[in-house]
Design an enzyme around this catalytic site. Structure first.
Site, short mmCIF file in Angstrom:
data_model
loop_
_atom_site.label_atom_id
_atom_site.label_comp_id
_atom_site.label_asym_id
_atom_site.label_seq_id
_atom_site.Cartn_x
_atom_site.Cartn_y
_atom_site.Cartn_z
N GLU A 1 -12.62 0.70 -9.91
CA GLU A 1 -12.25 -0.24 -10.97
C GLU A 1 -13.19 -0.25 -12.17
O GLU A 1 -12.75 -0.39 -13.32
CB GLU A 1 -12.14 -1.67 -10.39
CG GLU A 1 -10.96 -1.87 -9.47
CD GLU A 1 -11.17 -1.30 -8.08
OE1 GLU A 1 -10.16 -1.05 -7.38
OE2 GLU A 1 -12.34 -1.09 -7.69
N GLU B 1 0.82 -1.22 0.00
CA GLU B 1 0.00 0.00 0.00
C GLU B 1 0.85 1.27 0.00
O GLU B 1 0.54 2.22 -0.72
CB GLU B 1 -0.94 0.00 1.21
CG GLU B 1 -2.02 -1.06 1.17
CD GLU B 1 -3.12 -0.76 0.16
OE1 GLU B 1 -3.99 -1.62 -0.04
OE2 GLU B 1 -3.11 0.34 -0.44
N ASP C 1 -5.02 -9.67 -8.56
CA ASP C 1 -5.27 -8.72 -9.64
C ASP C 1 -4.08 -7.95 -10.20
O ASP C 1 -3.68 -8.10 -11.35
CB ASP C 1 -6.36 -7.74 -9.21
CG ASP C 1 -6.15 -7.17 -7.82
OD1 ASP C 1 -5.04 -7.32 -7.27
OD2 ASP C 1 -7.09 -6.56 -7.26
N ARG D 1 0.59 3.86 -3.15
CA ARG D 1 0.00 5.15 -2.81
C ARG D 1 1.05 6.23 -2.61
O ARG D 1 0.93 7.33 -3.15
CB ARG D 1 -0.86 5.04 -1.55
CG ARG D 1 -1.99 4.03 -1.65
CD ARG D 1 -2.97 4.18 -0.50
NE ARG D 1 -3.80 3.00 -0.34
CZ ARG D 1 -5.03 3.02 0.16
NH1 ARG D 1 -5.56 4.14 0.56
NH2 ARG D 1 -5.72 1.91 0.30
#
Length: 641
Positions: free
Chosen positions: A533, A266, A399, A270
């Site tokens: 998404e 993360e 993903d 980010r």
């Protein structure tokens, strides 16, 4: 997400936790000992220790001496018959034993003088008031902080920025499109301004409670995740005053030397992704410096027997570990597989090959491993290098690994053929084993669990429609048309998941069992947390086909967000998209500003804003430039080459 505490269910996104910050007592009366008395205790202990050392330590002449400034040398006696050291020593006298004794006496006198001086200084300190002592302590703290800041601002080697195209503009000619784009910009202003007022410096915002919010992925520190995540969106929208406010906060407050355990994945997508994008767009050096500082803090996470990084790392100690719920202590495919883009750019900008080597080591290890049915399981043990549970998903946990294989190829100016081959192989296996068509004609991507296909698709997997379209050009056997069609079918399925709810917003996941198609069944799957998404896929489909339906679908989603998620203090997720009177979860996710609003803004902009032959978006929608081979710095840089 309405999920159990501390359980990240996604590679691309970690679920939010509605946990308020802990409160601590702020009353000075809770301190039972005065600062002066504590200081006296410390000084007394120090002086006692020094005198004890002076009077009670054994005579130095009984120990091996390595002081080259003295003439006497002491060596241990070795019994040649036994090969063991004899406790006794041979004293080899130097030419001036008297000089040596004088030197020892001088040292004793110096120690006495230092002790007396320390006592006098202690007495002087104790004569001062509490306020004076505090002021001196604060002065020393400020000196240390200033020294650290000076060290942190040490300039990195100059590297020419790649030729950047399309960082401004994108104004559509159509008045209706301009109005829609301005509306998205106003939504961004509403989200940012309320965060600025109620959550500034906190990681995220609770827009109803009107206070800061955070989750376990950011540890226990206020790292301003929303500020870093939103910077590039502010920039491309032309909100330059807001951008400068964020830049000032980062310059003065963003500190990675904190005792805080964070998610490697993360903070990479980010923070490092957001800082790198802000640097490339604005040219402001501070963003590059901060990105490199953070990257250095993440490197200890790779200290595992296999080189597969831990999921979490303490920014101060460097200690890493994995999520407790992950299969057999495994690392997550979508987490350790979603570092490549950012780390390649770090090596490019610094000339330091370590970042590139770390991610390439991961790739080489994966290439050597057997894959059941050609599929990559979601879990890999970093200690043993073996797969965990045989669970494969293009949604949560898997993903963005596939996304980054494709984007590694695109970012290399389509020269990283190894990445492209891995992507093509993986997509072929996914098509064969995971992609199915429902009775109602909807194409969906299921999940493979221990030899069984679960007919459930997550909101996170909806990004794949855009991925298939983005990877159509360059596909094997000239199957570009096939992948354009497959991407469009996934987009239609995900749109249906929105259209079949009361709010026209999609659930977290939806099933295809019998008569139930594209609908969530369990209550825990009915929430919407401002996810991007589906809108991301609309944007890619628009860019590659210019079919107006994708702008229509995107506007439907924007209106639904405005109607049901907007509150006075910002934007909030909702707990049940099938209820016409939804309950809010009171979290404004940082990715709402980084991704959802950015993709909507780009959807209603012209194609010359961030053109896809020059920019590649990381999984948090932070644009990074394609590293063209014509760039001389890249071609000479062995770290990247």
């Amino acid at each position: 997400m309405t999920t159990p505490a501390l359980l990240p269910l996604s590679g691309r996104r970690i679920p939010p936790l509605n946990l308020g910050p802990p409160s601590f007592p702020h009353h000075r009366a809770t301190l039972r000992l005065s600062e002066k008395f504590i200081l006296l205790l410390i000084l007394s202990a120090f002086i006692t220790l020094c005198f004890g050392a002076f009077f009670f330590l054994p005579d130095s002449s009984k120990h091996k001496r390595f002081d080259l400034g003295l003439e006497d040398v002491l060596i241990p006696h070795v019994d040649a018959g036994k090969g063991a050291k004899n406790p006794g020593v041979f004293l080899i006298h130097g030419p001036d034993e008297h000089r040596h004794r004088e030197e020892e006496e001088r040292l004793r006198n110096k120690i006495r003088a230092d002790h007396e001086k320390a006592l006098e200084e202690a007495k002087e300190k104790l004569k001062k008031s509490r306020e004076e002592i505090r002021a001196e302590i604060q002065t020393e703290k400020n000196k240390v902080v200033q020294e650290m800041k000076t060290k942190e601002k040490k300039p990195l080697p100059a590297v020419p920025i790649p030729n950047l195209i399309g960082t401004h503009g994108g104004d559509p000619e159509d008045n209706d499109l301009r109005e829609k784009r301005e509306k998205i910009k106003e939504m961004m202003k509403h989200a940012w301004d309320n965060y600025r007022i109620y959550g500034w410096g906190h990681n995220e915002l609770r827009p109803i409670a009107r206070k800061g919010h955070s989750t376990n992925i950011f540890g226990n520190s206020q790292m301003g995740a929303t500020i870093v995540d939103a910077l590039d969106t502010l920039y491309i929208m032309g909100l330059h005053d807001e951008f400068r406010d964020g830049q000032k906060w980062i310059e003065n407050n963003l500190d990675f030397s904190v005792n805080s355990e964070v998610s490697v994945f993360e903070v990479n997508i980010r923070f490092i992704g957001g800082l790198l994008a802000a640097y490339y767009l604005s040219g402001e050096e501070i963003f590059k410096i901060k990105a490199v500082q953070l990257a250095e803090k993440l490197l200890p996470a790779f200290n595992t027997p296999t080189g597969i990084p831990w999921a979490m790392v303490n920014l101060k100690s460097g200690v890493g570990r994995n999520w407790g719920w992950a299969s057999a202590g495994s690392s997550i495919l979508a987490e350790f597989g979603t570092l490549h883009m950012e780390f390649v750019h770090l090596s490019y900008l610094t000339g330091n090959p370590i970042y590139y080597k770390k991610v390439m080591h991961i790739r080489k290890l994966l290439q050597k491993m057997d894959r059941p049915n050609g599929l990559y399981p979601n879990y890999l043990n970093p200690r043993t290098g073996r797969w965990g549970q045989y669970h494969t998903s293009v949604g949560g946990l898997g993903d963005s690994f596939y996304e980054y294989l494709l984007k590694a190829w695109l970012m290399s100016d389509k020269t990283d053929h190894e990445a492209r081959k891995m992507y093509d192989d993986a997509i072929e296996a996914i098509e064969k084993h995971l992609i199915r068509k429902s009775r109602g004609g909807l194409t969906f991507i299921g999940e493979w669990k221990n030899g069984h296909l679960e007919k459930k698709m997550g909101h996170l997997a909806c990004f794949a429609g855009g991925m298939f379209v983005l990877g159509a050009d360059g596909s094997r056997m000239d199957r570009a048309g096939h992948y354009l069609e497959l991407g469009a079918e996934i987009a239609r399925t995900c749109h249906e998941s929105y259209d079949r709810t009361a709010l026209k917003l999609g659930p977290e996941s939806f099933k295809f069992d019998g008569a139930v198609e594209a609908v969530a069944v369990r209550q825990a799957e009915k929430y919407y947390i401002l996810r991007p998404e589906v809108i991301e896929t609309y944007w890619y489909l628009w860019r590659f086909t210019h079919d107006p339906r994708y702008r229509e679908w995107g506007w439907e989603a924007a209106l639904a967000i405005e109607k049901y998620c907007r509150v006075t203090g910002g934007f909030s997720g909702v707990k049940d998209v099938y209820s016409s009177t939804p309950t809010h979860d009171d979290v404004q996710q940082s990715f709402f500003l980084a991704e959802t609003l950015k993709y909507l803004y780009l959807l209603f902009s012209s194609d010359d804003l961030l053109p896809l032959d020059h920019w590649v978006f990381n999984t948090e929608a932070h644009p990074l430039p394609v590293l063209h081979l014509a760039n001389t710095t890249l071609s000479r840089n062995p770290a990247v080459r």
